[in-house]
Design a protein around this motif. Structure first.
Motif, PDB file in Angstrom:
ATOM      1  N   TYR A   1     -34.498  15.520  24.257  1.00  0.00           N
ATOM      2  CA  TYR A   1     -34.728  15.170  22.854  1.00  0.00           C
ATOM      3  C   TYR A   1     -33.380  15.164  22.142  1.00  0.00           C
ATOM      4  O   TYR A   1     -32.468  15.891  22.517  1.00  0.00           O
ATOM      5  CB  TYR A   1     -35.658  16.179  22.174  1.00  0.00           C
ATOM      6  N   GLY A   2     -33.275  14.388  21.093  1.00  0.00           N
ATOM      7  CA  GLY A   2     -32.049  14.346  20.312  1.00  0.00           C
ATOM      8  C   GLY A   2     -31.808  15.655  19.587  1.00  0.00           C
ATOM      9  O   GLY A   2     -32.718  16.457  19.373  1.00  0.00           O
TER      10      GLY A   2
ATOM     11  N   ARG B   1     -43.203  20.577  22.645  1.00  0.00           N
ATOM     12  CA  ARG B   1     -42.636  19.337  23.178  1.00  0.00           C
ATOM     13  C   ARG B   1     -41.955  19.695  24.486  1.00  0.00           C
ATOM     14  O   ARG B   1     -41.320  20.741  24.605  1.00  0.00           O
ATOM     15  CB  ARG B   1     -41.596  18.760  22.210  1.00  0.00           C
ATOM     16  N   PHE B   2     -42.073  18.833  25.489  1.00  0.00           N
ATOM     17  CA  PHE B   2     -41.548  19.106  26.821  1.00  0.00           C
ATOM     18  C   PHE B   2     -40.445  18.120  27.176  1.00  0.00           C
ATOM     19  O   PHE B   2     -40.541  16.934  26.848  1.00  0.00           O
ATOM     20  CB  PHE B   2     -42.662  19.025  27.861  1.00  0.00           C
ATOM     21  N   GLY B   3     -39.441  18.619  27.842  1.00  0.00           N
ATOM     22  CA  GLY B   3     -38.364  17.791  28.379  1.00  0.00           C
ATOM     23  C   GLY B   3     -38.121  18.200  29.813  1.00  0.00           C
ATOM     24  O   GLY B   3     -38.116  19.375  30.147  1.00  0.00           O
ATOM     25  N   THR B   4     -37.949  17.213  30.672  1.00  0.00           N
ATOM     26  CA  THR B   4     -37.696  17.503  32.082  1.00  0.00           C
ATOM     27  C   THR B   4     -36.636  16.541  32.604  1.00  0.00           C
ATOM     28  O   THR B   4     -36.443  15.452  32.052  1.00  0.00           O
ATOM     29  CB  THR B   4     -38.978  17.412  32.916  1.00  0.00           C
TER      30      THR B   4
ATOM     31  N   ALA C   1     -39.351  23.494  27.078  1.00  0.00           N
ATOM     32  CA  ALA C   1     -40.441  23.341  26.117  1.00  0.00           C
ATOM     33  C   ALA C   1     -40.025  24.039  24.827  1.00  0.00           C
ATOM     34  O   ALA C   1     -39.306  25.034  24.857  1.00  0.00           O
ATOM     35  CB  ALA C   1     -41.729  23.949  26.646  1.00  0.00           C
ATOM     36  N   GLY C   2     -40.475  23.500  23.697  1.00  0.00           N
ATOM     37  CA  GLY C   2     -40.154  24.162  22.439  1.00  0.00           C
ATOM     38  C   GLY C   2     -40.791  23.482  21.254  1.00  0.00           C
ATOM     39  O   GLY C   2     -41.234  22.340  21.336  1.00  0.00           O
ATOM     40  N   SER C   3     -40.828  24.219  20.161  1.00  0.00           N
ATOM     41  CA  SER C   3     -41.322  23.678  18.910  1.00  0.00           C
ATOM     42  C   SER C   3     -40.835  24.532  17.745  1.00  0.00           C
ATOM     43  O   SER C   3     -40.473  25.696  17.923  1.00  0.00           O
ATOM     44  CB  SER C   3     -42.849  23.596  18.887  1.00  0.00           C
ATOM     45  N   ILE C   4     -40.857  23.926  16.573  1.00  0.00           N
ATOM     46  CA  ILE C   4     -40.497  24.573  15.315  1.00  0.00           C
ATOM     47  C   ILE C   4     -41.753  24.615  14.459  1.00  0.00           C
ATOM     48  O   ILE C   4     -42.537  23.669  14.449  1.00  0.00           O
ATOM     49  CB  ILE C   4     -39.406  23.757  14.588  1.00  0.00           C
TER      50      ILE C   4
END
Length: 109
Positions: A46-47, A104-107, A89-92
């Motif tokens: 993610y940016g 939100r997931f990034g791999t 994974a992460g969120s605000i």
């Protein structure tokens, strides 16, 4: 952060980050003190600061709580070179208490 060697050429790494800002509404907290997520040191793929609430101009405004999780395998292929498959994974959140929903997931590799 946790690091656990699995074999001589493989290290499993994990990271968890949970944060909260108590006692003030988000707008009373300076933007530089709020939580942001997204980018290389957070949720890769993610940016920079692209995860979380946004204002009407689509600019990130940060939040009062944060959840981030990451796991990766550091595999040495030859010499100082290797590959690193990862899952982040992460969120605000606008609420003061972090949650484990809406992640939100990034791999990647």
């Amino acid at each position: 952060s946790v690091y656990h060697p699995l074999r001589s050429n493989v290290v499993l790494a994990g990271r968890a980050r949970v944060g909260t800002i108590l006692g003030a509404p988000r707008d009373a907290v300076a933007p530089s003190r709020r939580f942001y997520a997204g980018g290389g040191a957070s949720v890769r793929g993610y940016g920079f600061q692209s995860i979380g609430p946004r204002d009407p101009n689509n600019d990130p405004i940060g939040g009062r709580s944060l959840t981030e999780l990451s796991v990766e395998a550091r595999v040495r292929v030859f010499g100082d070179f290797g590959i690193v498959p990862f899952l982040d994974a992460g969120s605000i959140y606008t609420d003061a208490l972090p949650q484990f929903t809406g992640l939100r997931f990034g791999t990647g590799l």
